[in-house]
Design an enzyme around this catalytic site. Structure first.
Site, mmCIF file in Angstrom:
data_model
loop_
_atom_site.group_PDB
_atom_site.id
_atom_site.type_symbol
_atom_site.label_atom_id
_atom_site.label_comp_id
_atom_site.label_asym_id
_atom_site.label_seq_id
_atom_site.Cartn_x
_atom_site.Cartn_y
_atom_site.Cartn_z
ATOM 1 N N LYS A 107 -5.970 2.027 2.863
ATOM 2 C CA LYS A 107 -5.843 3.329 2.916
ATOM 3 C C LYS A 107 -6.032 3.892 1.816
ATOM 4 O O LYS A 107 -6.475 5.008 2.002
ATOM 5 C CB LYS A 107 -4.100 3.300 3.261
ATOM 6 C CG LYS A 107 -3.345 3.006 4.986
ATOM 7 C CD LYS A 107 -4.856 3.356 5.874
ATOM 8 C CE LYS A 107 -4.080 3.128 7.159
ATOM 9 N NZ LYS A 107 -5.148 3.184 8.443
ATOM 10 N N TYR A 134 -2.394 -3.657 3.138
ATOM 11 C CA TYR A 134 -2.705 -2.496 3.661
ATOM 12 C C TYR A 134 -2.410 -1.578 3.356
ATOM 13 O O TYR A 134 -3.503 -0.383 3.851
ATOM 14 C CB TYR A 134 -1.102 -2.332 4.784
ATOM 15 C CG TYR A 134 -1.406 -1.137 5.690
ATOM 16 C CD1 TYR A 134 -1.667 -1.408 6.906
ATOM 17 C CD2 TYR A 134 -0.305 0.318 5.420
ATOM 18 C CE1 TYR A 134 -1.224 0.173 7.839
ATOM 19 C CE2 TYR A 134 -0.255 0.761 6.102
ATOM 20 C CZ TYR A 134 -1.320 0.626 7.456
ATOM 21 O OH TYR A 134 -1.061 1.512 8.506
ATOM 22 N N ASN A 143 -8.699 5.561 14.620
ATOM 23 C CA ASN A 143 -7.763 5.377 15.030
ATOM 24 C C ASN A 143 -7.718 3.342 14.741
ATOM 25 O O ASN A 143 -6.472 2.555 14.324
ATOM 26 C CB ASN A 143 -7.171 5.654 16.061
ATOM 27 C CG ASN A 143 -5.631 5.740 15.877
ATOM 28 O OD1 ASN A 143 -4.776 5.488 15.796
ATOM 29 N ND2 ASN A 143 -5.734 4.770 17.223
ATOM 30 N N SER A 194 -5.140 8.013 8.130
ATOM 31 C CA SER A 194 -5.206 6.914 6.546
ATOM 32 C C SER A 194 -3.306 6.966 7.529
ATOM 33 O O SER A 194 -3.022 6.181 8.330
ATOM 34 C CB SER A 194 -5.293 7.491 5.554
ATOM 35 O OG SER A 194 -4.621 7.078 4.604
ATOM 36 N N LYS A 239 -19.317 6.204 9.656
ATOM 37 C CA LYS A 239 -21.280 6.418 9.983
ATOM 38 C C LYS A 239 -21.672 7.183 10.727
ATOM 39 O O LYS A 239 -23.073 7.809 10.893
ATOM 40 C CB LYS A 239 -21.628 5.584 8.514
ATOM 41 C CG LYS A 239 -21.528 4.983 7.480
ATOM 42 C CD LYS A 239 -22.051 4.291 6.519
ATOM 43 C CE LYS A 239 -21.804 2.632 7.791
ATOM 44 N NZ LYS A 239 -23.121 1.639 6.840
#
Length: 280
Positions: free
Chosen positions: A153, A149, A81, A135, A114
């Site tokens: 996303k 921005y 987040n 997202s 990852k």
């Protein structure tokens, strides 16, 4: 040990804070990470984070997961987040400011993803876990004055889609790309606002209109962020969860509008691909 283990980034405010509180209320265990851990002393008094304070560096991410494993033995859900908003025209945002938001919103999330996959696959016994990748509706449709921005996303959606396609089915790992619309969070207060480029200051300019809208509708969003987080929490539990999760009536409409636009453009230009085969 009872309950599931949640690893939550950006837990100081907004969706991250709400998810931390919800998980704890539901009897789960929460590992809440952010750049200023002292604000986690009291979940009722979490401070907002701004700009570079939201950047989780790779070593910090690895250390956070290591602590979670040491304490709880596994991680079941990762809520990625961490991030912030930015307002500025594509032509007007300095390159270093534009690169900074990619470092946090894209690379920060990539590094979390990852490590999440590694833990889900190689540490959890049995293997498995769910990555909730936050997202935005701005990752569905880009708007003026939030181009960089939106670009973070869009990039995040691309890398998350590729990651989901790479996962071995035997690993039992799910990826859910959450695309929330306009909810009442502290996101706008965390935004980096770049002064408008002189060419875009007329009130009839789309970028100028977006800046005005951001002052009102975003700051005073009527949709309940708590209810949104409840929906995120619940969809993470279902076995047949979707890859993409647009959330909010505005996000749903954006998906429909974008899909219709893509199809219309495709139909318009489809004949241009006729006769392009080597043997045609």
């Amino acid at each position: 040990m009872t309950g599931k283990v949640w690893f939550i980034t950006g837990a100081s405010s907004g969706f991250g804070r709400l998810m931390t509180e919800l998980a704890l209320r539901n009897g789960d265990l929460a590992v809440a990470t952010l750049r200023k851990p002292e604000v986690l002393a009291d979940l009722d008094d979490l401070s907002s984070q701004h700009g570079s304070d939201k950047l989780l560096r790779p070593q910090e991410i690895r250390d956070g997961f290591s602590e979670a494993i040491k304490k709880f033995g596994r991680v079941d859900f990762v809520f990625s987040n961490v991030g912030y908003s930015q307002i500025g025209e594509v032509e007007g945002v300095p390159e270093d400011v534009a690169r900074a938001i990619f470092e946090t919103n894209f690379w920060g999330a990539v590094n979390v993803s990852k490590e999440a996959v590694r833990v889900f696959r190689d540490v959890n016994k049995p293997a498995g876990g769910t990555l909730l990748q936050l997202s935005s509706a701005a990752g569905i449709k880009a708007y003026p004055a939030i181009g960089y921005y939106s670009a973070t996303k869009y990039a995040l959606e691309g890398i998350s889609t590729a990651l989901a396609a790479e996962l071995g089915p035997e690993w039992n790992i799910k990826v859910i790309i959450v695309e929330p619309g306009n909810f009442a969070t502290s996101g706008i207060s965390n935004a980096v606002i770049v002064p408008p480029h002189p060419a875009y200051t007329r009130l009839t300019n789309p970028a100028a209109m977006m800046r005005e809208w951001a002052k009102g509708d975003i700051a005073n969003a009527e949709r309940d962020a708590g209810k949104a987080v409840q929906a995120m929490y619940e969809i993470a539990q279902i076995p047949d969860s979707p890859l993409r999760f647009p959330l909010g009536k505005d996000a749903i409409q954006q998906v429909r509008d974008q899909t219709a636009g893509f199809l219309a453009d495709t139909d318009l230009v489809a004949s241009w691909s006729d006769g392009l085969d080597v043997k045609a």
